[in-house]
Design a protein around this motif. Structure first.
Motif, PDB file in Angstrom:
ATOM      1  N   ASP A  97     -51.946 -12.630   2.362  1.00 35.67           N
ATOM      2  CA  ASP A  97     -51.957 -13.640   1.311  1.00 35.67           C
ATOM      3  C   ASP A  97     -50.653 -13.075   0.603  1.00 35.67           C
ATOM      4  N   CYS A  98     -50.110 -12.052   0.345  1.00 31.46           N
ATOM      5  CA  CYS A  98     -48.961 -11.496  -0.537  1.00 31.46           C
ATOM      6  C   CYS A  98     -47.900 -12.438   0.527  1.00 31.46           C
ATOM      7  N   LYS A  99     -47.776 -12.264   1.960  1.00 27.94           N
ATOM      8  CA  LYS A  99     -46.757 -12.708   2.454  1.00 27.94           C
ATOM      9  C   LYS A  99     -46.608 -14.089   2.632  1.00 27.94           C
ATOM     10  N   THR A 100     -47.810 -14.659   2.683  1.00 27.11           N
ATOM     11  CA  THR A 100     -47.904 -16.199   2.679  1.00 27.11           C
ATOM     12  C   THR A 100     -47.374 -16.883   1.553  1.00 27.11           C
ATOM     13  N   HIS A 101     -47.824 -16.427   0.430  1.00 19.74           N
ATOM     14  CA  HIS A 101     -47.222 -16.908  -1.004  1.00 19.74           C
ATOM     15  C   HIS A 101     -45.968 -16.616  -1.002  1.00 19.74           C
ATOM     16  N   LEU A 102     -45.198 -15.712  -0.758  1.00 18.77           N
ATOM     17  CA  LEU A 102     -43.815 -15.498  -0.893  1.00 18.77           C
ATOM     18  C   LEU A 102     -42.991 -16.497   0.091  1.00 18.77           C
ATOM     19  N   GLN A 103     -43.481 -16.452   1.443  1.00 13.47           N
ATOM     20  CA  GLN A 103     -42.853 -17.116   2.392  1.00 13.47           C
ATOM     21  C   GLN A 103     -42.848 -18.898   1.758  1.00 13.47           C
ATOM     22  N   ARG A 104     -43.870 -19.205   1.316  1.00 15.32           N
ATOM     23  CA  ARG A 104     -44.006 -20.539   0.930  1.00 15.32           C
ATOM     24  C   ARG A 104     -42.953 -20.614  -0.395  1.00 15.32           C
ATOM     25  N   ALA A 105     -42.764 -19.643  -1.024  1.00 15.42           N
ATOM     26  CA  ALA A 105     -41.955 -19.740  -2.272  1.00 15.42           C
ATOM     27  C   ALA A 105     -40.187 -19.670  -1.737  1.00 15.42           C
ATOM     28  N   GLY A 106     -40.305 -19.405  -0.565  1.00 18.46           N
ATOM     29  CA  GLY A 106     -38.821 -19.339   0.014  1.00 18.46           C
ATOM     30  C   GLY A 106     -38.417 -17.949   0.417  1.00 18.46           C
ATOM     31  N   VAL A 107     -39.071 -17.072   0.305  1.00 18.82           N
ATOM     32  CA  VAL A 107     -38.719 -15.420   0.690  1.00 18.82           C
ATOM     33  C   VAL A 107     -39.108 -15.369   2.068  1.00 18.82           C
ATOM     34  N   ASN A 108     -38.118 -15.218   3.172  1.00 21.18           N
ATOM     35  CA  ASN A 108     -38.454 -15.216   4.358  1.00 21.18           C
ATOM     36  C   ASN A 108     -38.459 -13.621   4.870  1.00 21.18           C
ATOM     37  N   ASP A 109     -39.663 -13.318   5.595  1.00 26.09           N
ATOM     38  CA  ASP A 109     -39.867 -12.177   6.112  1.00 26.09           C
ATOM     39  C   ASP A 109     -39.874 -11.044   4.946  1.00 26.09           C
ATOM     40  N   PRO A 110     -41.043 -11.242   4.155  1.00 22.23           N
ATOM     41  CA  PRO A 110     -40.820 -10.178   2.794  1.00 22.23           C
ATOM     42  C   PRO A 110     -41.211  -9.017   3.435  1.00 22.23           C
ATOM     43  N   GLN A 111     -41.104  -7.625   3.095  1.00 26.06           N
ATOM     44  CA  GLN A 111     -41.504  -6.599   3.163  1.00 26.06           C
ATOM     45  C   GLN A 111     -42.393  -5.991   2.031  1.00 26.06           C
ATOM     46  N   VAL A 112     -43.789  -5.978   2.439  1.00 28.32           N
ATOM     47  CA  VAL A 112     -44.798  -5.843   1.171  1.00 28.32           C
ATOM     48  C   VAL A 112     -45.330  -4.392   1.628  1.00 28.32           C
ATOM     49  N   PHE A 113     -45.647  -3.718   0.525  1.00 26.09           N
ATOM     50  CA  PHE A 113     -46.124  -2.425   0.525  1.00 26.09           C
ATOM     51  C   PHE A 113     -47.545  -2.341  -0.477  1.00 26.09           C
ATOM     52  N   LEU A 114     -48.621  -2.034   0.149  1.00 24.16           N
ATOM     53  CA  LEU A 114     -49.902  -1.965  -0.539  1.00 24.16           C
ATOM     54  C   LEU A 114     -50.241  -0.695  -0.870  1.00 24.16           C
ATOM     55  N   LEU A 115     -50.219  -0.261  -2.236  1.00 26.16           N
ATOM     56  CA  LEU A 115     -50.645   1.197  -2.682  1.00 26.16           C
ATOM     57  C   LEU A 115     -51.342   1.244  -4.044  1.00 26.16           C
ATOM     58  N   SER A 116     -51.846   2.496  -4.031  1.00 26.97           N
ATOM     59  CA  SER A 116     -52.601   2.750  -5.605  1.00 26.97           C
ATOM     60  C   SER A 116     -51.730   3.603  -6.015  1.00 26.97           C
ATOM     61  N   ASN A 117     -51.326   3.581  -7.392  1.00 27.16           N
ATOM     62  CA  ASN A 117     -50.253   4.427  -8.113  1.00 27.16           C
ATOM     63  C   ASN A 117     -51.183   5.647  -8.339  1.00 27.16           C
ATOM     64  N   TRP A 118     -52.495   5.748  -8.061  1.00 25.86           N
ATOM     65  CA  TRP A 118     -53.335   7.108  -8.441  1.00 25.86           C
ATOM     66  C   TRP A 118     -53.334   7.731  -7.139  1.00 25.86           C
ATOM     67  N   GLN A 119     -53.042   7.307  -5.978  1.00 26.34           N
ATOM     68  CA  GLN A 119     -53.405   7.761  -4.606  1.00 26.34           C
ATOM     69  C   GLN A 119     -52.035   7.601  -3.688  1.00 26.34           C
ATOM     70  N   SER A 120     -51.017   8.635  -4.172  1.00 28.09           N
ATOM     71  CA  SER A 120     -49.582   8.575  -3.640  1.00 28.09           C
ATOM     72  C   SER A 120     -49.645   9.010  -2.257  1.00 28.09           C
ATOM     73  N   ASP A 121     -50.759   9.539  -1.672  1.00 25.57           N
ATOM     74  CA  ASP A 121     -51.086   9.824  -0.354  1.00 25.57           C
ATOM     75  C   ASP A 121     -51.699   8.956   0.661  1.00 25.57           C
ATOM     76  N   LYS A 122     -52.023   7.834   0.085  1.00 27.83           N
ATOM     77  CA  LYS A 122     -52.822   6.869   0.899  1.00 27.83           C
ATOM     78  C   LYS A 122     -52.172   5.416   1.073  1.00 27.83           C
ATOM     79  N   HIS A 123     -52.672   4.805   1.727  1.00 31.11           N
ATOM     80  CA  HIS A 123     -52.395   3.171   2.185  1.00 31.11           C
ATOM     81  C   HIS A 123     -50.897   3.298   2.415  1.00 31.11           C
ATOM     82  N   ASP A 124     -50.045   2.482   1.783  1.00 30.29           N
ATOM     83  CA  ASP A 124     -48.650   2.337   2.402  1.00 30.29           C
ATOM     84  C   ASP A 124     -47.571   3.217   1.364  1.00 30.29           C
ATOM     85  N   PHE A 125     -48.173   4.109   0.787  1.00 27.37           N
ATOM     86  CA  PHE A 125     -47.259   4.870  -0.077  1.00 27.37           C
ATOM     87  C   PHE A 125     -46.385   5.817   0.665  1.00 27.37           C
ATOM     88  N   PRO A 126     -47.038   6.525   1.417  1.00 20.00           N
ATOM     89  CA  PRO A 126     -45.994   7.350   2.389  1.00 20.00           C
ATOM     90  C   PRO A 126     -45.158   6.466   3.201  1.00 20.00           C
TER      91      PRO A 126
END
Length: 385
Positions: free
Chosen positions: A172-201
């Motif tokens: 969803d993030c990439k689709t919206h950004l691409q529609r707004a003109g941002v090609n090939d966006p690098q998107v990281f999904l994380l939680s500020n409370w879990q810096s060892d999980k998801h895309d934080f590392p």
């Protein structure tokens, strides 16, 4: 400080000096500024704190709150390099920091990189920020900082799949950004409370590669690897000396003389080799102090025995196994040894076992030294080749 001085320090086994030279070379680029931007309440300050390894209640964090707390861009030092700063921005589009002021800041100030943060989904304002940054020929990453809320909502459903929810958010993030003109966006999904999980590392690892000292550090590690390989080959050409001594003593018909001689030769050689590579306790303690890391963390990447671990029992066991071609230290360290003595009686076996053992040990010390230097300079451990 130069690459030649760094190479000489590695060759000498002076790891503290090598690290000092590397640190000065890595800091010679000057300062690098990372702007953390986004709408008010998106978690910018909490992200800066999490990235620096601080909780919101620890000493020296960025100020956070349920209302806008950051009134002007505020710098915070990178956790591993004081020349790198993360700038906590006020919410873009607020009275304190309207979009026009942001555009002027991007154009005029020396921010080198941008992290664009949202707490929900990316909107047109985020794409607009990206376009303004790109116009200045600067780079950026997108961060969705509160995916834990989406995951918590998903858990209330009958069928829950964390991987599926995260992929939906990412798409969803990439689709919206691409529609707004941002090609090939690098998107990281994380939680500020879990810096060892998801895309934080992954974000930390990826961001590390854009920092100016990354190329310098990698170049120095390549130099150290080449230097250690050269040192290894040179040292291996000298192992015939203790091997001949060992084999010669084995031919003397005195009970136990070969075994005693082999032990003494091997213990002395292996301890000297540790010192030559800088892998003795004194050298590692000095290195740890120089780079501001725990000595235990440096030792944790070493797979061969340290000088203090090279004992008579260890040498007896390794000698009896060396003729089989290969040594695995971890299977011997910390255990009760029952050495096999019969294979050590022959002068031929004694010579061969000593050569194999010392050659293997030198090879492993070279690999361990490279791992220690990589750890000391902040690089993730990579398998030596």
């Amino acid at each position: 400080m130069s690459e030649g001085e760094f190479k000489a320090a590695v060759q000498e086994g002076n790891l503290k000096k090598a690290a000092l030279i590397a640190q000065k070379m890595m800091k010679s680029f000057g300062c690098f500024h990372i702007a953390v931007v986004g709408n008010a309440g998106s978690g910018k300050s909490s992200f800066v704190n999490a990235f620096r390894g601080l909780g919101d209640d620890d000493e020296g964090p960025a100020e956070v709150g349920v209302v806008e707390t950051t009134m002007q861009p505020t710098p915070y030092s990178h956790p591993e390099n004081p020349n790198v700063f993360l700038w906590d921005f006020p919410g873009i589009g607020t009275p304190n920091f309207p979009s026009a002021k942001f555009e002027l800041t991007v154009a005029c100030y020396k921010y080198d990189f941008f992290i664009i943060i949202t707490d929900t989904h990316f909107k047109d304002i985020h794409a607009s920020l990206a376009q303004k940054i790109r116009e200045q020929k600067k780079k950026f990453y997108f961060v969705c900082s509160k995916v834990d809320k989406d995951l918590d909502a998903g858990r209330r459903k009958k069928i829950y799949s964390e991987a599926r929810i995260l992929q939906q958010i990412r798409d969803d993030c990439k689709t919206h950004l691409q529609r707004a003109g941002v090609n090939d966006p690098q998107v990281f999904l994380l939680s500020n409370w879990q810096s060892d999980k998801h895309d934080f590392p992954l974000l930390k690892e990826t961001l590390e590669k854009v920092l100016p000292y990354h190329d310098t550090r990698q170049k120095l590690l390549n130099i150290s690897n080449q230097t250690l390989q050269e040192k290894k080959e040179a040292m291996k050409k000298t192992t015939w000396k203790p091997a001949i001594l060992s084999g010669g003593l084995a031919a003397i018909p005195l009970p136990g003389l070969s075994l005693v001689a082999d032990i003494a030769i091997m213990v002395d050689c292996m301890r000297d080799y540790c010192k030559d590579f800088g892998l003795n306790s004194e050298s590692l303690a000095a290195l740890a102090k120089q780079v501001g890391k725990r000595e235990e963390d440096l030792k944790a990447v070493i797979k061969s025995p340290l000088a203090t671990e090279i004992t008579i029992d260890l040498v007896l066991t390794l000698l009896s196994n060396a003729a089989g071609g290969g040594v695995k230290y971890l299977s011997f360290l910390g255990k009760n040894f029952i050495p096999v003595l019969g294979s050590l009686i022959s002068a031929h076996v004694s010579f061969g076992a000593t050569m194999i053992m010392l050659d293997n040990f030198i090879r492993d010390l070279a690999e361990d030294t490279q791992r220690v230097l990589a750890k000391a300079l902040g690089e993730e451990e990579k398998k030596s080749k």
